[in-house]
Design a protein around this motif. Structure first.
Motif, short mmCIF file in Angstrom:
data_model
loop_
_atom_site.label_atom_id
_atom_site.label_comp_id
_atom_site.label_asym_id
_atom_site.label_seq_id
_atom_site.Cartn_x
_atom_site.Cartn_y
_atom_site.Cartn_z
N ASP A 134 11.85 6.19 -11.91
CA ASP A 134 11.20 6.86 -10.80
C ASP A 134 11.94 6.71 -9.48
O ASP A 134 11.48 7.19 -8.44
CB ASP A 134 9.76 6.32 -10.63
CG ASP A 134 9.73 4.80 -10.50
OD1 ASP A 134 10.82 4.18 -10.45
OD2 ASP A 134 8.62 4.25 -10.45
N GLY A 135 13.07 5.98 -9.46
CA GLY A 135 13.82 5.81 -8.23
C GLY A 135 13.19 4.82 -7.26
O GLY A 135 13.58 4.79 -6.09
N MET A 136 12.21 4.02 -7.71
CA MET A 136 11.54 3.04 -6.86
C MET A 136 11.92 1.64 -7.34
O MET A 136 11.69 1.29 -8.49
CB MET A 136 10.03 3.22 -6.91
CG MET A 136 9.53 4.56 -6.39
SD MET A 136 9.71 4.72 -4.62
CE MET A 136 8.59 3.46 -4.06
N PHE A 137 12.50 0.83 -6.45
CA PHE A 137 12.92 -0.53 -6.78
C PHE A 137 11.70 -1.45 -6.61
O PHE A 137 11.49 -2.06 -5.57
CB PHE A 137 14.06 -0.98 -5.86
CG PHE A 137 14.89 -2.12 -6.43
CD1 PHE A 137 14.33 -3.35 -6.70
CD2 PHE A 137 16.23 -1.94 -6.69
CE1 PHE A 137 15.08 -4.39 -7.21
CE2 PHE A 137 17.00 -2.97 -7.20
CZ PHE A 137 16.43 -4.20 -7.46
N GLY A 138 10.87 -1.51 -7.67
CA GLY A 138 9.66 -2.32 -7.64
C GLY A 138 9.83 -3.62 -8.42
O GLY A 138 10.95 -4.02 -8.78
N MET B 189 0.84 -1.21 0.00
CA MET B 189 0.00 0.00 0.00
C MET B 189 0.87 1.26 0.00
O MET B 189 0.56 2.25 -0.65
CB MET B 189 -0.92 0.00 1.23
CG MET B 189 -2.09 -0.96 1.11
SD MET B 189 -3.25 -0.47 -0.17
CE MET B 189 -4.58 -1.62 0.15
N ARG B 190 2.00 1.22 0.73
CA ARG B 190 2.87 2.40 0.78
C ARG B 190 3.49 2.66 -0.58
O ARG B 190 3.55 3.81 -1.03
CB ARG B 190 3.95 2.17 1.83
CG ARG B 190 4.93 3.35 1.97
CD ARG B 190 5.96 3.05 3.04
NE ARG B 190 6.79 1.90 2.66
CZ ARG B 190 7.86 2.00 1.87
NH1 ARG B 190 8.21 3.17 1.36
NH2 ARG B 190 8.56 0.93 1.57
N GLN B 191 3.95 1.60 -1.26
CA GLN B 191 4.55 1.79 -2.58
C GLN B 191 3.49 2.21 -3.61
O GLN B 191 3.77 3.01 -4.50
CB GLN B 191 5.22 0.48 -3.01
CG GLN B 191 6.42 0.12 -2.15
CD GLN B 191 6.88 -1.31 -2.38
OE1 GLN B 191 6.14 -2.12 -2.93
NE2 GLN B 191 8.09 -1.62 -1.96
#
Length: 292
Positions: free
Chosen positions: A256-260, A33-35
Protein backbone atom coordinates in the motif's frame (compact mmCIF):
# COMPACT_ATOMS: atom_id res chain seq x y z
CA UNK A 1 0.16 3.37 24.25
CA UNK A 2 -2.38 6.19 23.71
CA UNK A 3 -3.89 7.91 26.67
CA UNK A 4 -7.59 7.91 25.94
CA UNK A 5 -10.09 10.24 27.49
CA UNK A 6 -12.51 8.34 29.70
CA UNK A 7 -15.79 7.41 27.98
CA UNK A 8 -18.98 9.04 29.20
CA UNK A 9 -20.69 7.14 31.99
CA UNK A 10 -24.01 7.84 30.28
CA UNK A 11 -23.11 5.55 27.37
CA UNK A 12 -24.83 2.18 27.29
CA UNK A 13 -22.51 -0.59 28.64
CA UNK A 14 -22.71 -2.44 25.32
CA UNK A 15 -21.53 0.66 23.41
CA UNK A 16 -18.71 1.14 25.94
CA UNK A 17 -17.58 -2.46 25.44
CA UNK A 18 -17.40 -2.02 21.63
CA UNK A 19 -15.44 1.27 21.87
CA UNK A 20 -13.01 -0.24 24.41
CA UNK A 21 -12.21 -3.10 22.00
CA UNK A 22 -11.72 -0.66 19.09
CA UNK A 23 -9.38 1.52 21.17
CA UNK A 24 -7.26 -1.53 22.05
CA UNK A 25 -7.00 -2.52 18.37
CA UNK A 26 -5.93 1.01 17.42
CA UNK A 27 -3.24 1.05 20.12
CA UNK A 28 -2.03 -2.42 19.12
CA UNK A 29 -1.66 -1.36 15.46
CA UNK A 30 0.72 1.47 16.40
CA UNK A 31 -0.93 3.76 13.82
CA UNK A 32 -1.60 7.44 14.35
CA UNK A 33 -5.05 8.86 13.60
CA UNK A 34 -3.76 10.19 10.27
CA UNK A 35 -2.32 6.82 9.26
CA UNK A 36 -5.48 5.04 10.41
CA UNK A 37 -7.55 7.40 8.24
CA UNK A 38 -5.29 6.69 5.23
CA UNK A 39 -5.62 2.92 5.66
CA UNK A 40 -9.39 2.78 6.25
CA UNK A 41 -10.77 5.59 4.08
CA UNK A 42 -12.49 7.31 7.02
CA UNK A 43 -11.25 10.77 7.97
CA UNK A 44 -9.15 11.52 11.03
CA UNK A 45 -11.99 13.59 12.57
CA UNK A 46 -14.40 10.69 12.00
CA UNK A 47 -12.15 8.32 13.92
CA UNK A 48 -11.83 10.86 16.74
CA UNK A 49 -15.65 10.95 17.00
CA UNK A 50 -15.94 7.16 16.79
CA UNK A 51 -13.30 6.35 19.42
CA UNK A 52 -14.39 9.26 21.62
CA UNK A 53 -17.95 7.94 21.88
CA UNK A 54 -19.56 10.93 20.13
CA UNK A 55 -20.92 8.88 17.23
CA UNK A 56 -21.23 5.17 16.47
CA UNK A 57 -18.72 3.89 13.85
CA UNK A 58 -20.26 2.21 10.78
CA UNK A 59 -19.97 -1.53 10.32
CA UNK A 60 -17.38 -1.15 7.51
CA UNK A 61 -15.09 0.97 9.74
CA UNK A 62 -15.20 -1.67 12.51
CA UNK A 63 -14.37 -4.41 10.01
CA UNK A 64 -11.50 -2.39 8.48
CA UNK A 65 -9.94 -1.76 11.91
CA UNK A 66 -10.23 -5.48 12.75
CA UNK A 67 -8.39 -6.39 9.53
CA UNK A 68 -5.61 -3.88 10.27
CA UNK A 69 -5.24 -5.31 13.81
CA UNK A 70 -5.14 -8.87 12.41
CA UNK A 71 -8.16 -10.18 14.38
CA UNK A 72 -11.30 -12.04 13.36
CA UNK A 73 -14.00 -9.38 12.83
CA UNK A 74 -16.95 -11.71 13.61
CA UNK A 75 -17.02 -10.99 17.38
CA UNK A 76 -16.58 -7.24 16.86
CA UNK A 77 -19.39 -7.16 14.29
CA UNK A 78 -21.68 -8.97 16.75
CA UNK A 79 -20.86 -6.35 19.41
CA UNK A 80 -21.44 -3.60 16.82
CA UNK A 81 -24.89 -4.96 15.95
CA UNK A 82 -25.97 -4.95 19.59
CA UNK A 83 -24.50 -1.46 20.09
CA UNK A 84 -26.25 -0.22 16.93
CA UNK A 85 -29.63 -1.41 18.26
CA UNK A 86 -28.93 0.40 21.55
CA UNK A 87 -27.66 3.55 19.79
CA UNK A 88 -30.68 3.64 17.48
CA UNK A 89 -33.05 3.59 20.46
CA UNK A 90 -31.26 6.42 22.26
CA UNK A 91 -27.60 7.13 23.07
CA UNK A 92 -27.94 7.05 26.85
CA UNK A 93 -30.46 4.24 27.41
CA UNK A 94 -29.99 2.14 30.53
CA UNK A 95 -30.68 -1.52 29.81
CA UNK A 96 -32.02 -2.08 33.32
CA UNK A 97 -34.44 0.88 33.26
CA UNK A 98 -38.11 0.32 32.35
CA UNK A 99 -39.08 1.33 28.84
CA UNK A 100 -42.13 3.41 29.86
CA UNK A 101 -43.94 4.95 32.80
CA UNK A 102 -45.78 2.52 35.07
CA UNK A 103 -49.50 2.22 34.45
CA UNK A 104 -51.46 4.68 36.49
CA UNK A 105 -53.92 3.02 38.82
CA UNK A 106 -57.32 4.65 38.92
CA UNK A 107 -58.90 4.47 42.38
CA UNK A 108 -61.84 2.13 42.52
CA UNK A 109 -65.13 4.01 43.05
CA UNK A 110 -66.68 3.61 46.47
CA UNK A 111 -69.67 1.25 46.53
CA UNK A 112 -73.09 2.87 46.59
CA UNK A 113 -74.92 1.97 49.81
CA UNK A 114 -78.12 0.01 49.28
CA UNK A 115 -80.94 0.47 51.79
CA UNK A 116 -81.74 -2.72 53.65
CA UNK A 117 -85.38 -3.31 54.62
CA UNK A 118 -85.92 -3.60 58.33
CA UNK A 119 -89.37 -5.20 58.34
CA UNK A 120 -90.23 -8.87 57.88
CA UNK A 121 -89.75 -10.22 54.40
CA UNK A 122 -93.04 -11.49 52.91
CA UNK A 123 -92.88 -15.06 51.70
CA UNK A 124 -96.50 -16.04 50.99
CA UNK A 125 -98.51 -15.89 47.76
CA UNK A 126 -99.54 -12.31 48.51
CA UNK A 127 -95.97 -11.27 47.79
CA UNK A 128 -96.41 -12.44 44.22
CA UNK A 129 -99.93 -11.13 43.77
CA UNK A 130 -99.40 -7.44 44.43
CA UNK A 131 -99.40 -5.06 41.42
CA UNK A 132 -96.01 -3.67 42.37
CA UNK A 133 -94.42 -7.04 43.15
CA UNK A 134 -92.22 -9.07 40.84
CA UNK A 135 -91.96 -12.85 40.92
CA UNK A 136 -88.20 -12.56 41.22
CA UNK A 137 -86.33 -10.60 43.88
CA UNK A 138 -83.93 -9.33 41.17
CA UNK A 139 -85.92 -8.28 38.10
CA UNK A 140 -82.79 -7.08 36.26
CA UNK A 141 -79.91 -9.46 36.98
CA UNK A 142 -77.63 -7.69 34.52
CA UNK A 143 -77.79 -4.55 36.62
CA UNK A 144 -76.63 -6.49 39.71
CA UNK A 145 -73.52 -8.01 38.03
CA UNK A 146 -70.27 -7.01 39.73
CA UNK A 147 -68.55 -4.09 38.03
CA UNK A 148 -64.93 -4.58 36.87
CA UNK A 149 -62.88 -1.66 38.15
CA UNK A 150 -60.68 0.42 35.84
CA UNK A 151 -57.76 -0.23 38.17
CA UNK A 152 -58.11 -4.00 37.70
CA UNK A 153 -58.07 -3.68 33.90
CA UNK A 154 -55.02 -1.39 33.99
CA UNK A 155 -53.16 -3.83 36.23
CA UNK A 156 -53.89 -6.75 33.91
CA UNK A 157 -52.73 -4.76 30.87
CA UNK A 158 -49.49 -3.83 32.68
CA UNK A 159 -48.83 -7.48 33.61
CA UNK A 160 -49.39 -8.67 30.02
CA UNK A 161 -47.08 -5.92 28.65
CA UNK A 162 -44.39 -6.83 31.18
CA UNK A 163 -44.58 -10.51 30.22
CA UNK A 164 -44.21 -9.66 26.51
CA UNK A 165 -41.19 -7.41 27.22
CA UNK A 166 -39.56 -10.19 29.27
CA UNK A 167 -40.01 -12.71 26.45
CA UNK A 168 -38.48 -10.30 23.91
CA UNK A 169 -35.49 -9.59 26.18
CA UNK A 170 -34.81 -13.31 26.69
CA UNK A 171 -35.06 -13.93 22.93
CA UNK A 172 -32.53 -11.15 22.20
CA UNK A 173 -30.09 -12.48 24.82
CA UNK A 174 -30.35 -16.02 23.41
CA UNK A 175 -29.70 -14.77 19.87
CA UNK A 176 -26.63 -12.81 21.01
CA UNK A 177 -25.17 -15.86 22.83
CA UNK A 178 -25.71 -18.01 19.72
CA UNK A 179 -23.92 -15.47 17.53
CA UNK A 180 -20.96 -15.20 19.92
CA UNK A 181 -20.72 -19.01 20.11
CA UNK A 182 -20.75 -19.23 16.32
CA UNK A 183 -17.84 -16.77 16.22
CA UNK A 184 -15.74 -19.11 18.44
CA UNK A 185 -16.38 -22.24 16.39
CA UNK A 186 -14.15 -23.44 13.61
CA UNK A 187 -15.75 -23.19 10.14
CA UNK A 188 -16.88 -26.48 8.65
CA UNK A 189 -15.16 -25.97 5.29
CA UNK A 190 -13.39 -23.09 3.62
CA UNK A 191 -12.35 -19.68 4.99
CA UNK A 192 -15.01 -17.29 6.36
CA UNK A 193 -16.45 -14.84 3.90
CA UNK A 194 -15.44 -11.28 4.81
CA UNK A 195 -16.67 -8.30 2.84
CA UNK A 196 -13.87 -5.99 1.68
CA UNK A 197 -14.25 -2.29 2.59
CA UNK A 198 -13.84 0.26 -0.22
CA UNK A 199 -10.22 1.17 -0.92
CA UNK A 200 -9.35 4.63 0.47
CA UNK A 201 -8.81 7.29 -2.15
CA UNK A 202 -5.59 8.50 -0.46
CA UNK A 203 -3.89 5.06 -0.64
CA UNK A 204 -3.28 4.11 -4.31
CA UNK A 205 -2.99 0.45 -5.22
CA UNK A 206 0.42 -0.85 -6.31
CA UNK A 207 1.18 -3.96 -8.34
CA UNK A 208 4.45 -5.85 -7.98
CA UNK A 209 6.08 -6.79 -11.31
CA UNK A 210 9.31 -8.26 -10.01
CA UNK A 211 12.01 -8.99 -12.59
CA UNK A 212 15.79 -9.19 -12.64
CA UNK A 213 17.61 -6.63 -14.77
CA UNK A 214 21.43 -6.34 -15.01
CA UNK A 215 21.77 -8.64 -12.00
CA UNK A 216 19.43 -6.55 -9.76
CA UNK A 217 15.81 -7.09 -8.68
CA UNK A 218 13.19 -4.44 -9.54
CA UNK A 219 9.43 -4.44 -8.86
CA UNK A 220 8.51 -1.93 -11.59
CA UNK A 221 7.44 0.83 -9.18
CA UNK A 222 10.66 2.70 -8.37
CA UNK A 223 14.32 2.27 -9.39
CA UNK A 224 15.79 4.06 -6.37
CA UNK A 225 18.83 2.52 -4.66
CA UNK A 226 19.58 5.04 -1.91
CA UNK A 227 16.33 6.71 -0.77
CA UNK A 228 16.08 6.74 3.02
CA UNK A 229 12.78 5.24 4.20
CA UNK A 230 11.60 5.15 7.82
CA UNK A 231 8.47 4.65 9.90
CA UNK A 232 5.62 6.87 8.64
CA UNK A 233 7.03 7.28 5.11
CA UNK A 234 4.68 6.87 2.15
CA UNK A 235 4.95 6.69 -1.61
CA UNK A 236 6.07 4.47 -4.48
CA UNK A 237 9.53 3.93 -2.95
CA UNK A 238 7.86 2.29 0.08
CA UNK A 239 5.78 0.11 -2.26
CA UNK A 240 8.97 -0.91 -4.13
CA UNK A 241 10.61 -1.96 -0.84
CA UNK A 242 7.46 -3.87 0.18
CA UNK A 243 7.50 -5.81 -3.12
CA UNK A 244 11.20 -6.72 -2.69
CA UNK A 245 10.58 -7.81 0.92
CA UNK A 246 7.80 -10.07 -0.27
CA UNK A 247 10.10 -11.46 -3.01
CA UNK A 248 12.62 -12.26 -0.27
CA UNK A 249 9.97 -14.32 1.54
CA UNK A 250 9.14 -11.82 4.30
CA UNK A 251 5.60 -10.40 4.28
CA UNK A 252 5.29 -6.63 4.94
CA UNK A 253 1.49 -6.78 5.00
CA UNK A 254 -0.25 -5.12 2.07
CA UNK A 255 1.50 -3.39 -0.84
CA UNK A 256 0.00 0.00 0.00
CA UNK A 257 3.02 2.34 0.01
CA UNK A 258 2.61 3.04 3.76
CA UNK A 259 5.62 2.39 6.04
CA UNK A 260 3.68 1.11 9.05
CA UNK A 261 4.46 -1.34 11.88
CA UNK A 262 4.14 -4.44 9.67
CA UNK A 263 6.59 -3.04 7.09
CA UNK A 264 9.01 -1.99 9.83
CA UNK A 265 8.86 -5.47 11.35
CA UNK A 266 9.56 -7.04 7.93
CA UNK A 267 12.57 -4.71 7.36
CA UNK A 268 14.07 -5.69 10.73
CA UNK A 269 13.61 -9.39 9.97
CA UNK A 270 15.32 -8.94 6.58
CA UNK A 271 18.21 -6.95 8.08
CA UNK A 272 18.73 -9.68 10.69
CA UNK A 273 18.84 -12.37 8.01
CA UNK A 274 21.18 -10.32 5.79
CA UNK A 275 23.58 -9.55 8.66
CA UNK A 276 22.94 -5.79 8.52
CA UNK A 277 22.46 -3.30 11.34
CA UNK A 278 18.90 -3.79 12.55
CA UNK A 279 17.39 -0.30 12.72
CA UNK A 280 14.07 -0.84 10.89
CA UNK A 281 14.88 1.76 8.17
CA UNK A 282 15.69 1.23 4.50
CA UNK A 283 18.96 2.91 3.50
CA UNK A 284 21.58 2.31 0.78
CA UNK A 285 22.88 -0.92 2.35
CA UNK A 286 19.41 -2.37 2.80
CA UNK A 287 18.48 -1.36 -0.77
CA UNK A 288 21.61 -3.11 -2.03
CA UNK A 289 20.69 -6.30 -0.17
CA UNK A 290 17.08 -6.15 -1.36
CA UNK A 291 18.01 -5.66 -5.02
CA UNK A 292 20.91 -8.13 -4.94
Amino acid sequence: MSRWKALSTELDPRVRQLLTQLRRLKDHSGLSMRQLAAKTGYSEKSWERYLGGRSLPPREAVEALARIGGVDPVRLLALHEVAADTWGGGRHLDASAPTGPPPELVPEPAPVPVPVPTGPVPTGPEFLAGPDRHPHPHPHPEQDAPQVSVAGRSLRVALVAGAVALVLALSSATLLVMRLDDGDREPAAGPPTVSTPPAPASAPAYTCRVERTDGLWYAGISRTRDTELGYGAAGPEVAEAQCLLRRAGISPGGIDGMFGPLTQRAVKAFQTRAGLAVDGTVGPLTWKALRG
